[in-house]
Design a protein around this motif. Structure first.
Motif, PDB file in Angstrom:
ATOM      1  N   LYS A 118       0.721  -1.247   0.111  1.00 50.34           N
ATOM      2  CA  LYS A 118       0.046  -0.021  -0.025  1.00 50.34           C
ATOM      3  C   LYS A 118       0.941   1.239  -0.144  1.00 50.34           C
ATOM      4  O   LYS A 118       2.038   1.183   0.032  1.00 50.34           O
ATOM      5  CB  LYS A 118      -0.737  -0.026   1.300  1.00 50.34           C
ATOM      6  N   GLY A 119       0.195   2.605  -0.376  1.00 48.11           N
ATOM      7  CA  GLY A 119       0.980   3.605  -0.398  1.00 48.11           C
ATOM      8  C   GLY A 119       1.729   3.804  -1.492  1.00 48.11           C
ATOM      9  O   GLY A 119       3.008   4.414  -1.626  1.00 48.11           O
ATOM     10  N   ARG A 120       1.444   3.387  -2.741  1.00 49.29           N
ATOM     11  CA  ARG A 120       2.235   3.725  -3.896  1.00 49.29           C
ATOM     12  C   ARG A 120       2.007   4.997  -4.461  1.00 49.29           C
ATOM     13  O   ARG A 120       3.015   5.565  -5.060  1.00 49.29           O
ATOM     14  CB  ARG A 120       1.609   2.791  -4.992  1.00 49.29           C
ATOM     15  N   PHE A 121       1.294   5.872  -4.031  1.00 50.88           N
ATOM     16  CA  PHE A 121       1.023   7.025  -4.117  1.00 50.88           C
ATOM     17  C   PHE A 121       1.415   8.231  -3.062  1.00 50.88           C
ATOM     18  O   PHE A 121       1.436   9.471  -3.092  1.00 50.88           O
ATOM     19  CB  PHE A 121      -0.424   7.760  -4.590  1.00 50.88           C
ATOM     20  N   ASP A 122       2.287   7.542  -2.273  1.00 54.59           N
ATOM     21  CA  ASP A 122       2.930   8.345  -0.970  1.00 54.59           C
ATOM     22  C   ASP A 122       3.820   9.401  -1.416  1.00 54.59           C
ATOM     23  O   ASP A 122       4.981   9.227  -2.056  1.00 54.59           O
ATOM     24  CB  ASP A 122       3.550   7.329   0.003  1.00 54.59           C
ATOM     25  N   PRO A 123       3.389  10.769  -1.269  1.00 52.19           N
ATOM     26  CA  PRO A 123       4.146  11.937  -1.761  1.00 52.19           C
ATOM     27  C   PRO A 123       5.448  12.144  -0.685  1.00 52.19           C
ATOM     28  O   PRO A 123       5.898  13.056  -0.705  1.00 52.19           O
ATOM     29  CB  PRO A 123       3.251  13.097  -1.800  1.00 52.19           C
ATOM     30  N   ARG A 124       5.598  11.291   0.205  1.00 50.08           N
ATOM     31  CA  ARG A 124       6.600  11.481   1.276  1.00 50.08           C
ATOM     32  C   ARG A 124       7.879  10.927   1.070  1.00 50.08           C
ATOM     33  O   ARG A 124       7.842   9.857   0.149  1.00 50.08           O
ATOM     34  CB  ARG A 124       5.948  11.240   2.661  1.00 50.08           C
ATOM     35  N   ARG A 125       9.105  11.328   1.364  1.00 60.10           N
ATOM     36  CA  ARG A 125      10.205  10.675   1.088  1.00 60.10           C
ATOM     37  C   ARG A 125      10.541   9.587   1.931  1.00 60.10           C
ATOM     38  O   ARG A 125      10.261   9.772   3.416  1.00 60.10           O
ATOM     39  CB  ARG A 125      11.321  11.870   1.459  1.00 60.10           C
ATOM     40  N   PRO A 126      11.030   8.436   1.764  1.00 61.34           N
ATOM     41  CA  PRO A 126      11.024   7.256   2.690  1.00 61.34           C
ATOM     42  C   PRO A 126      12.312   7.537   3.553  1.00 61.34           C
ATOM     43  O   PRO A 126      13.486   8.086   3.075  1.00 61.34           O
ATOM     44  CB  PRO A 126      11.456   6.014   1.787  1.00 61.34           C
TER      45      PRO A 126
ATOM     46  N   GLY B 194       7.491  10.311  -6.607  1.00 67.72           N
ATOM     47  CA  GLY B 194       8.273  10.863  -7.342  1.00 67.72           C
ATOM     48  C   GLY B 194       8.990   9.675  -8.214  1.00 67.72           C
ATOM     49  O   GLY B 194       9.297  10.141  -9.468  1.00 67.72           O
ATOM     50  N   LEU B 195       9.354   8.721  -7.447  1.00 64.70           N
ATOM     51  CA  LEU B 195      10.078   7.696  -7.912  1.00 64.70           C
ATOM     52  C   LEU B 195       9.052   6.790  -9.062  1.00 64.70           C
ATOM     53  O   LEU B 195       9.727   6.369 -10.010  1.00 64.70           O
ATOM     54  CB  LEU B 195      10.561   6.620  -6.755  1.00 64.70           C
ATOM     55  N   THR B 196       7.912   6.769  -8.639  1.00 63.77           N
ATOM     56  CA  THR B 196       7.056   5.999  -9.493  1.00 63.77           C
ATOM     57  C   THR B 196       6.957   6.754 -11.002  1.00 63.77           C
ATOM     58  O   THR B 196       6.904   6.252 -12.048  1.00 63.77           O
ATOM     59  CB  THR B 196       5.537   5.876  -8.800  1.00 63.77           C
ATOM     60  N   PHE B 197       6.966   8.354 -10.818  1.00 64.67           N
ATOM     61  CA  PHE B 197       7.085   9.044 -12.142  1.00 64.67           C
ATOM     62  C   PHE B 197       8.137   8.470 -13.001  1.00 64.67           C
ATOM     63  O   PHE B 197       8.004   8.391 -14.246  1.00 64.67           O
ATOM     64  CB  PHE B 197       7.021  10.585 -11.690  1.00 64.67           C
ATOM     65  N   ALA B 216      -2.767   5.555 -13.685  1.00 61.64           N
ATOM     66  CA  ALA B 216      -3.118   6.237 -12.591  1.00 61.64           C
ATOM     67  C   ALA B 216      -1.695   7.288 -12.033  1.00 61.64           C
ATOM     68  O   ALA B 216      -2.202   8.376 -11.826  1.00 61.64           O
ATOM     69  CB  ALA B 216      -3.407   5.297 -11.270  1.00 61.64           C
ATOM     70  N   HIS B 217      -0.436   6.723 -12.082  1.00 60.62           N
ATOM     71  CA  HIS B 217       0.523   7.500 -11.749  1.00 60.62           C
ATOM     72  C   HIS B 217       0.825   8.657 -12.982  1.00 60.62           C
ATOM     73  O   HIS B 217       1.334   9.785 -12.357  1.00 60.62           O
ATOM     74  CB  HIS B 217       1.863   6.528 -11.765  1.00 60.62           C
ATOM     75  N   ARG B 218       0.413   8.361 -13.927  1.00 57.90           N
ATOM     76  CA  ARG B 218       0.574   9.525 -14.841  1.00 57.90           C
ATOM     77  C   ARG B 218      -0.415  10.538 -14.787  1.00 57.90           C
ATOM     78  O   ARG B 218      -0.283  11.652 -14.952  1.00 57.90           O
ATOM     79  CB  ARG B 218       0.609   8.893 -16.546  1.00 57.90           C
ATOM     80  N   ILE B 219      -1.501   9.978 -14.456  1.00 52.55           N
ATOM     81  CA  ILE B 219      -2.634  11.066 -14.301  1.00 52.55           C
ATOM     82  C   ILE B 219      -2.251  11.830 -12.718  1.00 52.55           C
ATOM     83  O   ILE B 219      -2.448  13.180 -12.877  1.00 52.55           O
ATOM     84  CB  ILE B 219      -3.972  10.441 -13.861  1.00 52.55           C
ATOM     85  N   ALA B 220      -1.889  11.269 -12.046  1.00 49.71           N
ATOM     86  CA  ALA B 220      -1.217  12.023 -10.798  1.00 49.71           C
ATOM     87  C   ALA B 220      -0.046  13.017 -11.056  1.00 49.71           C
ATOM     88  O   ALA B 220      -0.126  14.199 -10.590  1.00 49.71           O
ATOM     89  CB  ALA B 220      -0.762  11.095  -9.652  1.00 49.71           C
TER      90      ALA B 220
END
Lengths: 261, 373
Positions: A118-126, B194-197, B216-220
């Motif tokens: 989960k958390g693939r869209f997490d905008p925080r830095r690990p 950001g890494l996923t981008f 979904a990541h490209r939309i984000a």
């Protein structure tokens, strides 16, 4: 790792029923029915054009089959997307490396670990003690990339890129690991290291392996399926396969040492 | 490495000092028409550089997104009676509330543009975003009920009133917004998201195989870029005091691309460098004379020639050129052509060099040909 229900545990890792895949006029796969038991190591052999990579792509979801059904761990996934299958525990490598050339080894492994969490869209830095960062270091050690952890993937040698292929597949906590010619282009010593790595994998991981190198394939495999012209023709244990006359004629007889990826 | 870091630290401090002192010592024209406008254009280009550098998505819709924000700001802050066309829309919100509304809506429109275009790559993505931009231009041009048609809206006031009343303050608002956007993006590119981008940029097929929903990541990414473009649009509306279809026409769309390319598509800071170069050329091309030939009637030719020269001499832009000159001067990695992201200077685990983006279509299905088994 998630633990399935009793029915799932006893179900085969992979069951294909009458799977076909057509590209225009070319029938790349034709009526493929096979089962791979949970925990099994299965090698798939066959000459170029036999449909091995197409079979991988159909199982991983890159292509949908034009006929038949695909079941993973007792679940019908025939029309599921690739990412959904990965989240079910199917991880794969590619015949030609599919890597992130602009990222580092550590970042690639980190993405591979987080892809099934989960958390693939997490905008925080690990943070430095993020479990996924620690795990990515461990995997780099497992596949022999600890010394190049911070190196850009584009700067790695071919052999190191193949090791990263395997590392990224392992990072996704696979229940079914599909390796498409992992030894392609590796040196003899690198092949030995790869074989040892595959032999050390925990037995709860099912492995399907396409490999032209018999030393690797037959050392790792419990059972072998030989394909030709888009369909499996023989299945057996490694010694049966080596002794099989048909197999010798269509594959071993003129293919060993010729095909390298 | 500490030597590099301290050098960069000194450079950053000096640059910031110059930027802060600039409006206090320069005349109003230089503060507003050069300084503030460069920053506003730079933020729009930053949104494009972010998309192309970290997502491999070269979008032509950034000017349309900025323009949408300007229109939304106008609708949110104007009273119906100041609407030039006499239509009854206008919510008379305070300037800052209107700005927040405009930027949030623009983020949403960015997501919508993303949803439309996320499954296309390379040239096809470029064409789709161009179609969205042109489509938006014609909507605002022809719709009088909401967008005011070819007239648009006038009388938009910022939180400080008209920029000319207090040029330095308006300049500082622009500068603070730009720095916040730059630092925000700099933070995001080293995050999980950001890494996923960057993973999607490098290999969308592999990302799918790792468990990511690539679209979904490209939309984000498009939504975040929409947010940044929205900031530029709001500042631009305050700067001009009016909005009209001219701010989203084809030439504005291309201006943003030109600015990004002049600065260097792989360098976030290049967006601002490119904007300064572009604005200076735009303003002064007409007053330059070369070998007795004056360009006052042909200043567009000069801009075009300048653009071609920059692209030919420095395909990675002015920042790339300076970077390479600096590297060869200091004998460190002199011949390296690969763009190293200045954001990633303090190389940590999640500091990535930005890959050079090509506009060529990439095949997300890689080796997906039946002959390649």
């Amino acid at each position: 790792m998630t633990f399935g229900t009793a029915a799932e545990v006893s179900a085969p890792a992979l069951r294909l029923q009458g799977v076909g895949r057509r590209f225009g006029a070319l029938q790349a796969l034709h009526d493929v029915s096979m089962e791979v038991a949970a925990g099994e190591r299965r090698a798939i052999l066959g000459p170029n054009g036999a449909g091995k990579t197409t079979l991988f792509n159909v199982v991983a979801g890159d292509f949908l089959p034009t006929s038949g059904s695909v079941e993973l761990f007792g679940t019908n996934v025939t029309s599921l997307t690739p990412y959904a299958r990965t989240r079910l525990g199917v991880c794969r490598t590619y015949q030609t490396s599919q890597l992130f050339m602009g990222l580092t080894v550590a970042q690639s492994l980190f993405l591979a670990i987080r892809g099934v969490q989960k958390g693939r869209f997490d905008p925080r830095r690990p943070k430095a003690d993020d479990p996924a960062r620690i795990r990515s270091t461990e995997i780099a050690e497992t596949v022999g990339l600890a010394s190049v952890l911070q190196a850009p993937v584009g700067s790695l040698s071919h052999g190191q890129q193949r090791q990263l292929e395997v590392g990224m597949a392992l990072a996704g906590n696979p229940r079914l690991l599909m390796l498409d010619e992992p030894a392609a282009g590796l040196s003899r010593s690198e092949r030995v290291v790869l074989t040892e790595l595959l032999l050390r994998l925990p037995r709860d991981i099912t492995v399907i392996l396409v490999e032209h190198d018999m030393d690797v394939a037959l050392a790792v495999a419990d059972r072998v399926t030989v394909m030709a012209e888009g369909t499996p023709i023989v299945e057996g244990n490694p010694s049966e396969i080596q002794a099989n006359r048909t197999v010798q004629d269509i594959y071993l007889g003129h293919a060993v040492g010729v095909h390298h990826g | 490495m500490s030597w590099v870091r301290s050098r960069q630290g000194i450079f950053t401090v000096v640059a910031l000092l110059i930027l802060v002192i600039y409006p206090l010592v320069m005349p109003r024209f230089w503060v507003l028409s050069i300084g503030s406008y460069s920053i506003i254009l730079g933020i729009a280009a930053l949104s494009l550089v972010f998309m192309s550098g970290y997502g491999g998505m070269v979008s032509l819709a950034q000017a349309a997104l900025a323009g949408f924000a300007a229109y939304m700001l106008a609708l949110a802050t104007l009273t119906p009676s100041t609407n030039a066309t006499g239509s009854a829309i206008g919510f008379a919100l305070p300037a800052l509330v209107g700005a927040v509304v405009a930027v949030v809506l623009t983020t949403g429109l960015g997501a919508l543009f993303g949803a439309i275009s996320a499954r296309s790559y390379g040239t096809y993505f470029l064409m789709l975003t161009l179609a969205l931009a042109v489509g938006f231009f014609y909507i605002v041009l022809q719709n009088y009920d909401i967008f005011g048609g070819h007239i648009g809206f006038a009388g938009i006031l910022g939180p400080t009133g008209q920029p000319r009343e207090n040029p330095a303050l308006f300049y500082y608002i622009c500068l603070a917004t730009a720095i916040a956007a730059y630092l925000g993006l700099r933070y995001i590119v080293r995050s999980q998201l950001g890494l996923t981008f960057q993973g999607v940029r490098d290999n969308p097929r592999r990302m799918a195989a790792l468990g990511y929903r690539v679209a979904a990541h490209r939309i984000a990414l498009f939504a975040i870029a929409g947010f940044v473009a929205g900031l530029s649009g709001v500042l631009g509306a305050w700067y001009r005091g009016n909005v009209s279809p001219g701010i989203v026409d084809l030439s504005r769309t291309i201006d943003v691309l030109i600015v990004a390319v002049i600065g260097g598509l792989g360098y976030p800071i290049g967006a601002f460098v490119g904007a300064v170069v572009f604005v200076l050329m735009d303003v002064f091309a007409s007053s330059i004379s070369l070998f007795g030939f004056r360009f006052d009637e042909r200043f567009n030719t000069l801009i075009g020639v300048g653009f071609v020269v920059i692209v030919l001499v420095a395909p990675d832009g002015v920042v790339g050129l300076v970077n390479r000159a600096w590297q060869s001067a200091t004998h460190r990695g002199g011949g390296r052509r690969r763009a190293v992201d200045p954001l990633a200077a303090e190389a940590g685990l999640l500091a990535a060099p930005v890959a050079t983006t090509s506009i060529a279509p990439s095949d997300p299905a890689g080796d997906a040909t039946p002959s390649n088994q």
